[in-house]
Design a protein around this motif. Structure first.
Motif, PDB file in Angstrom:
ATOM      1  N   TRP A 281       0.839  -1.200   0.000  1.00 48.98           N
ATOM      2  CA  TRP A 281       0.000   0.000   0.000  1.00 48.98           C
ATOM      3  C   TRP A 281       0.878   1.256   0.000  1.00 48.98           C
ATOM      4  N   THR A 282       1.655   1.381  -1.045  1.00 50.40           N
ATOM      5  CA  THR A 282       2.592   2.492  -1.224  1.00 50.40           C
ATOM      6  C   THR A 282       2.498   2.983  -2.663  1.00 50.40           C
ATOM      7  N   ALA A 283       3.060   4.148  -2.926  1.00 50.53           N
ATOM      8  CA  ALA A 283       3.076   4.660  -4.295  1.00 50.53           C
ATOM      9  C   ALA A 283       3.902   3.755  -5.201  1.00 50.53           C
ATOM     10  N   THR A 284       4.986   3.176  -4.681  1.00 50.04           N
ATOM     11  CA  THR A 284       5.774   2.253  -5.491  1.00 50.04           C
ATOM     12  C   THR A 284       4.984   0.984  -5.787  1.00 50.04           C
ATOM     13  N   GLY A 285       4.285   0.471  -4.782  1.00 48.69           N
ATOM     14  CA  GLY A 285       3.477  -0.723  -4.998  1.00 48.69           C
ATOM     15  C   GLY A 285       2.385  -0.511  -6.017  1.00 48.69           C
ATOM     16  N   LEU A 286       1.816   0.666  -6.020  1.00 51.58           N
ATOM     17  CA  LEU A 286       0.739   0.986  -6.955  1.00 51.58           C
ATOM     18  C   LEU A 286       1.249   1.274  -8.357  1.00 51.58           C
ATOM     19  N   CYS A 287       2.403   1.937  -8.460  1.00 48.00           N
ATOM     20  CA  CYS A 287       2.764   2.575  -9.732  1.00 48.00           C
ATOM     21  C   CYS A 287       4.095   2.185 -10.352  1.00 48.00           C
ATOM     22  N   THR A 288       5.096   1.810  -9.585  1.00 47.96           N
ATOM     23  CA  THR A 288       6.438   1.698 -10.159  1.00 47.96           C
ATOM     24  C   THR A 288       6.996   0.281 -10.153  1.00 47.96           C
ATOM     25  N   GLN A 289       6.161  -0.693  -9.895  1.00 50.60           N
ATOM     26  CA  GLN A 289       6.545  -2.096  -9.971  1.00 50.60           C
ATOM     27  C   GLN A 289       5.315  -2.897 -10.366  1.00 50.60           C
ATOM     28  N   THR A 290       5.493  -4.057 -10.942  1.00 54.56           N
ATOM     29  CA  THR A 290       4.341  -4.842 -11.371  1.00 54.56           C
ATOM     30  C   THR A 290       3.738  -5.576 -10.177  1.00 54.56           C
ATOM     31  N   ASN A 291       2.395  -5.561 -10.097  1.00 57.58           N
ATOM     32  CA  ASN A 291       1.702  -6.175  -8.972  1.00 57.58           C
ATOM     33  C   ASN A 291       0.335  -6.692  -9.386  1.00 57.58           C
ATOM     34  N   ASN A 292      -0.214  -7.549  -8.540  1.00 57.17           N
ATOM     35  CA  ASN A 292      -1.560  -8.077  -8.750  1.00 57.17           C
ATOM     36  C   ASN A 292      -2.308  -8.139  -7.434  1.00 57.17           C
ATOM     37  N   THR A 293      -3.616  -8.036  -7.516  1.00 53.92           N
ATOM     38  CA  THR A 293      -4.491  -8.103  -6.338  1.00 53.92           C
ATOM     39  C   THR A 293      -5.736  -8.895  -6.694  1.00 53.92           C
ATOM     40  N   ILE A 294      -6.161  -9.759  -5.795  1.00 53.01           N
ATOM     41  CA  ILE A 294      -7.407 -10.499  -5.946  1.00 53.01           C
ATOM     42  C   ILE A 294      -8.408 -10.010  -4.910  1.00 53.01           C
ATOM     43  N   VAL A 295      -9.644  -9.826  -5.337  1.00 55.16           N
ATOM     44  CA  VAL A 295     -10.751  -9.539  -4.423  1.00 55.16           C
ATOM     45  C   VAL A 295     -11.749 -10.681  -4.559  1.00 55.16           C
ATOM     46  N   SER A 296     -11.952 -11.397  -3.464  1.00 53.75           N
ATOM     47  CA  SER A 296     -12.854 -12.548  -3.468  1.00 53.75           C
ATOM     48  C   SER A 296     -14.004 -12.310  -2.493  1.00 53.75           C
ATOM     49  N   ASP A 297     -15.212 -12.561  -2.985  1.00 59.15           N
ATOM     50  CA  ASP A 297     -16.396 -12.495  -2.133  1.00 59.15           C
ATOM     51  C   ASP A 297     -16.821 -13.884  -1.668  1.00 59.15           C
ATOM     52  N   ASP A 298     -15.916 -14.826  -1.714  1.00 59.76           N
ATOM     53  CA  ASP A 298     -16.184 -16.164  -1.200  1.00 59.76           C
ATOM     54  C   ASP A 298     -16.055 -16.126   0.321  1.00 59.76           C
ATOM     55  N   ALA A 299     -17.146 -16.380   1.014  1.00 66.95           N
ATOM     56  CA  ALA A 299     -17.164 -16.246   2.475  1.00 66.95           C
ATOM     57  C   ALA A 299     -16.217 -17.225   3.156  1.00 66.95           C
ATOM     58  N   ALA A 300     -16.095 -18.436   2.609  1.00 67.31           N
ATOM     59  CA  ALA A 300     -15.222 -19.428   3.225  1.00 67.31           C
ATOM     60  C   ALA A 300     -13.757 -19.004   3.136  1.00 67.31           C
ATOM     61  N   LEU A 301     -13.345 -18.461   1.989  1.00 70.72           N
ATOM     62  CA  LEU A 301     -11.976 -17.983   1.845  1.00 70.72           C
ATOM     63  C   LEU A 301     -11.746 -16.771   2.745  1.00 70.72           C
TER      64      LEU A 301
END
Length: 591
Positions: A281-301
């Motif tokens: 959760w930084t400007a580098t994490g958002l913008c200056t390096q490659t990244n991925n995020t998953i958002v899951s609405d699976d209640a068990a996970l």
């Protein structure tokens, strides 16, 4: 027979095509993007024919693509501007002379329809940022001043155009998840790095609904100059005033509390959704390096992550302020047990957490026990039949780099492509193929050799193609920061490995980490495959430029059709290009 197939994630489209053979008089292909209203727009082009000059706004109609696959990074700009995110692609072979090209009579091919969206299932979204700062676009935006300090100042400003472009959908993904608490319930987060003002402000806005386990990453050079030793010092002070719970998880040397996840818990105390991945959760994490995020609405996970959050809180409390007492026996024992969860559509998710070994990593590495999570990942890679794709920062050793090298040796037809930040990690793949131990490195040692299938994003930047501005390679410690493995993405055996885990032994022994292996989810696997090869292709060309030198850095379009088409098809129409065969294999792969 002409054939075209397109793939997309939320950020980029890749399209591959074939006419089943070489086209004797073909000078290249004009590629058109077709939007939801049927409007056709020729894609921009960069290369030109010998003796011609690059033109502002030139397209593939004038200077065609001399390949059989291409990516469209501009589609996202159109989608953002119009709100329409659905496209098809038309491939038109051209013949004639430079400046007088016309469509060939063999006809054109039109791809399937794809959407630039993170939504891969009703309850699952996958987000990828752009994160590539080594581009001419960024260099132009910085007026040729290829310094990381100026860029970091720019991308830290909320609303800045370059920040928004590099982050893509990632900022909205994180902010929207935090906003879930506005309607009631709470957020339970475990974060490694927290330094972006816009994100910190959102967490402040959650007030007492936020329950945060916050780590102590190393301070940046700028922070260290101000006397700070904890990179989260400023955010810690701000959120201590507003958060319902703030737990300081101050890891000792050689250990990092490396998680980047948030769980949404409803007003009844039930975990409902989870956000996780590689994005700090930084400007580098958002913008200056490659990244991925998953958002899951699976209640068990979500519950699985919520249970882990509570284990972290208990472990921190039990340590009573002693960093060396963290990651105690109770936490390690809990982490040793994975859980397999059923997802919609017949897919499954295996959830792992770290540290999951009885003790931290010792100095003696002989006969070192393989951590259980890495054992499952290694077994998954060994069972690959068609492809293994990956992105990593610096996984250390042993790691996925070694196991992928073993898989390549066992199956020479396995399609392997990977990109890492650390050059020694890329070299590790080559050493594995050669069956030799990595040499001891000393100051002044020459750069380690790399196999073109697995390369380092931190290539030398001494060669600059004619007419190009110097590019900014990195604005921090990482270039590729994803932690991704994709196996056989076009089959029912498809699998995606993702999370915060750096994909090597050290993370399992010494770090707080989370890792998920999703099996049988075709849409997720193909989105991740698109992302991996997008990043790999970006850096592989730059790696080749450094390898070949200035004379071959500025590639021109060919004037002889057989010369460039021969790289993709032989005289009998067999596919020579491994990557073209991979993409076209999506239409023929067994399910």
């Amino acid at each position: 027979m002409q054939n075209a197939v397109a793939f997309a994630d939320n950020d980029v489209v890749v399209v591959a095509w074939s006419y089943g053979r070489q086209l004797p008089s073909c000078m290249g292909f004009a590629v058109y993007r077709i939007d939801a209203h049927g409007k056709e727009t020729p894609l921009p082009s960069m290369a030109v024919f010998p003796g011609t000059k690059r033109l502002a706004g030139q397209t593939t109609e004038q200077f065609p693509i001399q390949k059989f696959y291409w990516k469209d990074p501009y589609a996202r700009l159109i989608a953002d501007a119009t709100g329409s995110r659905t496209f098809r692609y038309k491939i038109v072979p051209l013949e004639g002379q430079p400046g007088k090209l016309t469509p060939m009579r063999v006809g054109f091919a039109i791809s399937n329809e794809v959407s630039l969206t993170p939504q891969v299932a009703p309850d699952l979204r996958a987000y990828f940022n752009r994160g590539l700062i080594s581009t001419q676009r960024v260099s132009r935006a910085m007026n040729g001043r290829a310094g990381k300090t100026g860029l970091l100042k720019v991308v830290a400003v909320p609303g800045n155009a370059l920040r928004k472009s590099l982050a893509g959908d990632m900022i909205a993904a994180l902010l929207d998840f935090v906003a879930r608490a506005d309607g009631g319930g709470s957020l339970h987060a475990a974060l490694y790095e927290l330094g972006d003002d816009e994100l910190i402000s959102a967490l402040e806005g959650a007030g007492k609904k936020l329950h945060l386990v916050l780590s102590n990453p190393k301070a940046s050079d700028q922070q260290s100059a101000s006397g700070m030793t904890d990179g989260n010092d400023a955010s810690r002070k701000r959120l201590r005033k507003t958060a319902g719970t703030l737990i300081d998880r101050m890891a000792p040397d050689n250990h990092i509390a490396h998680n980047k996840f948030v769980v949404y818990v409803d007003a009844k105390g039930k975990a409902k959704a989870v956000l996780f991945g590689s994005t700090n959760w930084t400007a580098t994490g958002l913008c200056t390096q490659t990244n991925n995020t998953i958002v899951s609405d699976d209640a068990a996970l979500a519950k699985r992550y919520f249970d882990y959050w509570n284990q972290l809180a208990k472990d921190t409390q039990a340590a009573a302020g002693d960093p060396k007492a963290l990651q105690g026996a109770a936490l390690r024992a809990w982490d040793q047990k994975s859980k397999v969860l059923k997802l919609d559509g017949g897919a499954s998710a295996t959830s792992w957490f770290s540290p999951n070994t009885p003790q931290q990593r010792g100095r003696a590495r002989t006969n070192e026990a393989r951590p259980p999570d890495m054992g499952e990942v290694a077994e998954l890679i060994a069972g690959a039949r068609q492809a293994v794709l990956f992105l990593a920062f610096y996984p250390g050793t042993p790691s996925v780099v070694n196991w992928i090298g073993e898989a390549q040796k066992a199956n020479k037809d396995l399609f392997v492509r990977g990109c890492v930040t650390n050059p020694s990690a890329a070299a590790g793949f080559l050493y594995e193929l050669q069956g030799v131990e990595p040499p001891k490195r000393t100051k002044g040692s020459p750069p380690e050799k790399q196999d073109p299938r697995v390369i380092s994003a931190k290539a030398l930047t001494t060669v600059i193609p004619a007419g190009w501005q110097k590019e900014i390679l990195s604005a921090g410690f990482a270039v590729t920061h994803d932690k991704i493995v994709v196996v056989d993405p076009f089959s029912d055996r498809c699998a995606v490995v993702t999370g915060s885990h750096n994909l090597g032994y050290r993370a399992s022994y010494n770090n707080d980490e989370n890792l998920v292996i999703v099996r049988g989810h075709h849409a997720l696997a193909q989105a991740y495959a698109t992302h991996v090869l997008d990043i790999y292709d970006h850096f592989s060309w730059r790696w080749l430029v450094q390898l070949r030198g200035q004379k071959k850095a500025d590639a021109m379009l060919g004037l002889k059709p057989a010369d460039w088409q021969g790289k993709y098809f032989d005289d009998e129409g067999n596919i020579r290009s491994a990557q073209l065969k991979f993409w076209l294999g999506a239409t023929a792969a067994p399910r």
